[in-house]
Write an enzyme that holds these catalytic residues in place. Structure first.
Site, PDB file in Angstrom:
ATOM      1  N   GLU A 152       0.900  -1.319   0.049  1.00  0.00           N
ATOM      2  CA  GLU A 152       0.207  -0.021   0.113  1.00  0.00           C
ATOM      3  C   GLU A 152       1.341   1.390  -0.069  1.00  0.00           C
ATOM      4  O   GLU A 152       1.851   1.781   1.072  1.00  0.00           O
ATOM      5  CB  GLU A 152      -0.953   0.232   1.468  1.00  0.00           C
ATOM      6  CG  GLU A 152      -2.013   1.557   1.404  1.00  0.00           C
ATOM      7  CD  GLU A 152      -2.562   1.275   2.349  1.00  0.00           C
ATOM      8  OE1 GLU A 152      -2.123   0.298   3.767  1.00  0.00           O
ATOM      9  OE2 GLU A 152      -4.289   1.418   2.315  1.00  0.00           O
ATOM     10  N   GLU A 246     -12.023   1.829   5.200  1.00  0.00           N
ATOM     11  CA  GLU A 246     -11.007   1.982   6.121  1.00  0.00           C
ATOM     12  C   GLU A 246     -10.956   3.651   6.460  1.00  0.00           C
ATOM     13  O   GLU A 246     -10.496   3.933   5.989  1.00  0.00           O
ATOM     14  CB  GLU A 246      -9.687   1.588   5.862  1.00  0.00           C
ATOM     15  CG  GLU A 246      -8.875   1.636   7.132  1.00  0.00           C
ATOM     16  CD  GLU A 246      -7.312   1.446   6.147  1.00  0.00           C
ATOM     17  OE1 GLU A 246      -6.397   0.483   7.176  1.00  0.00           O
ATOM     18  OE2 GLU A 246      -7.200   2.353   5.529  1.00  0.00           O
TER      19      GLU A 246
HETATM   20  C1  LER Z   1      -3.197   1.221   5.891  1.00  0.00           C
HETATM   21  O1  LER Z   1      -3.963   0.049   5.263  1.00  0.00           O
HETATM   22  C2  LER Z   1      -3.154   2.489   6.140  1.00  0.00           C
HETATM   23  O2  LER Z   1      -3.963   2.664   5.339  1.00  0.00           O
HETATM   24  C3  LER Z   1      -2.235   3.070   7.010  1.00  0.00           C
HETATM   25  O3  LER Z   1      -2.783   4.404   7.083  1.00  0.00           O
HETATM   26  C4  LER Z   1      -2.064   2.020   8.465  1.00  0.00           C
HETATM   27  O4  LER Z   1      -1.197   3.291   8.852  1.00  0.00           O
HETATM   28 MN    MN Z   2      -5.631   1.761   3.796  1.00  0.00          MN
END
Ligand code: LER
Ligand code: MN
Length: 268
Positions: A152, A246
């Site tokens: 990510e 999220e």
């Molecule tokens: C985790 O998916 C994320 O987006 C991060 O910002 C975790 O700190």
């Molecule tokens: Mn994330």
């Protein structure tokens, strides 16, 4: 489009995990709001009873598109780029230990915070070497299992390593493994990308997972991101995976989850 939301299997410190606490009750509520899946935040798969997990999920007809691993960094300090070889090895071992559960659930393993932050006295270049080495080791450990890893790109305030989709694509090139791709998160993209839609197009079929939060990291619809445009472009890349919420549990987790999916469904 299929939607999921992040749920931790155990108590967690990370703020943007919408749900914590009573797992089964939360799964029931998530299914009730119309989500198709739950993204699990798992610090250590050893702590998860896979049979019980499956029972709870299947009784609500939910699947697990992805497993988040950031708690291993946040709560134990495991990191792919530590200057301590034992810590790097423990991080690779921990991520590799997710492979059986991920294979069983057909879930992508997320590489987010586990990449770490360059320690003082170490060069960025050395961190990148460690990062490539660690991802190659995880990708090799999953060879033949069908399990995929998604790194990510994250904003500059959380790590010095891989902020943008472009940097993520360069890393994919360097790692050279088919089971390694990216997780794009609209919250981070809103900070780091020139144009979110262009970056989604650029990553194309190497998008292995997708996180949504609005510009303020509240639920989609609470900020100024254009989710109609973003999800249309995502769909245009051929992405058939999950769009996973999220976001901050604000004003409270239930309201955030319910309003989030309502907004996403209204624009797709
Ligand atoms: C985790 O998916 C994320 O987006 C991060 O910002 C975790 O700190
Ligand atoms: Mn994330």
């Amino acid at each position: 489009m299929k939607f999921s939301v992040v749920l931790s299997t155990h108590a967690a410190a990370f703020q943007a995990v919408a749900f914590k606490g009573d797992f089964e009750a939360n799964v029931g509520k998530i299914a009730g709001w119309g989500y198709d899946g739950v993204e699990l935040a798992v610090r250590d798969p050893k702590l998860v009873n896979a049979g019980e997990l499956e029972r709870v999920l299947s009784s609500h007809d939910l699947v697990v598109p992805a497993i988040g691993t950031g708690q291993a960094w946040g709560e134990e300090g495991l990191s792919f780029t530590s200057d301590d070889e034992a810590v790097r090895t423990a991080a690779v071992d921990r991520i590799s230990s997710h492979i059986p559960l991920a294979g069983h659930l057909d879930a992508v393993v997320i590489l987010g915070l586990i990449r770490g932050i360059t320690p003082e006295g170490q060069t960025h270049e050395r961190s990148m070497e460690y990062l490539v080495e660690a991802i190659r080791a995880c990708a090799a450990a999953a060879a033949g299992t069908g399990v995929r890893f998604a790194l990510e790109p994250m904003n500059r305030y959380e790590t010095d390593l891989i902020h943008t989709a472009r940097q993520g694509l360069d890393l994919i090139e360097r790692v050279g493994a088919d089971n390694f791709g990216l997780l794009l998160d609209t919250f981070h993209m809103n900070i780091e990308e020139a144009l979110i839609e262009d970056s989604i197009r650029a990553v194309g079929d190497r998008i292995f997972h997708f996180h949504v939060a609005d510009s303020n990291r509240w639920y989609p619809g609470a900020g100024h991101l254009d989710f109609r445009a973003i999800l249309e472009v995502l769909s245009g890349t051929g992405y058939r995976g999950f769009v996973s919420g999220e976001f901050m549990p604000l004003p409270d987790p239930d309201v955030a989850a319910e309003r989030g999916i309502a907004h996403l469904r209204s624009v797709t």
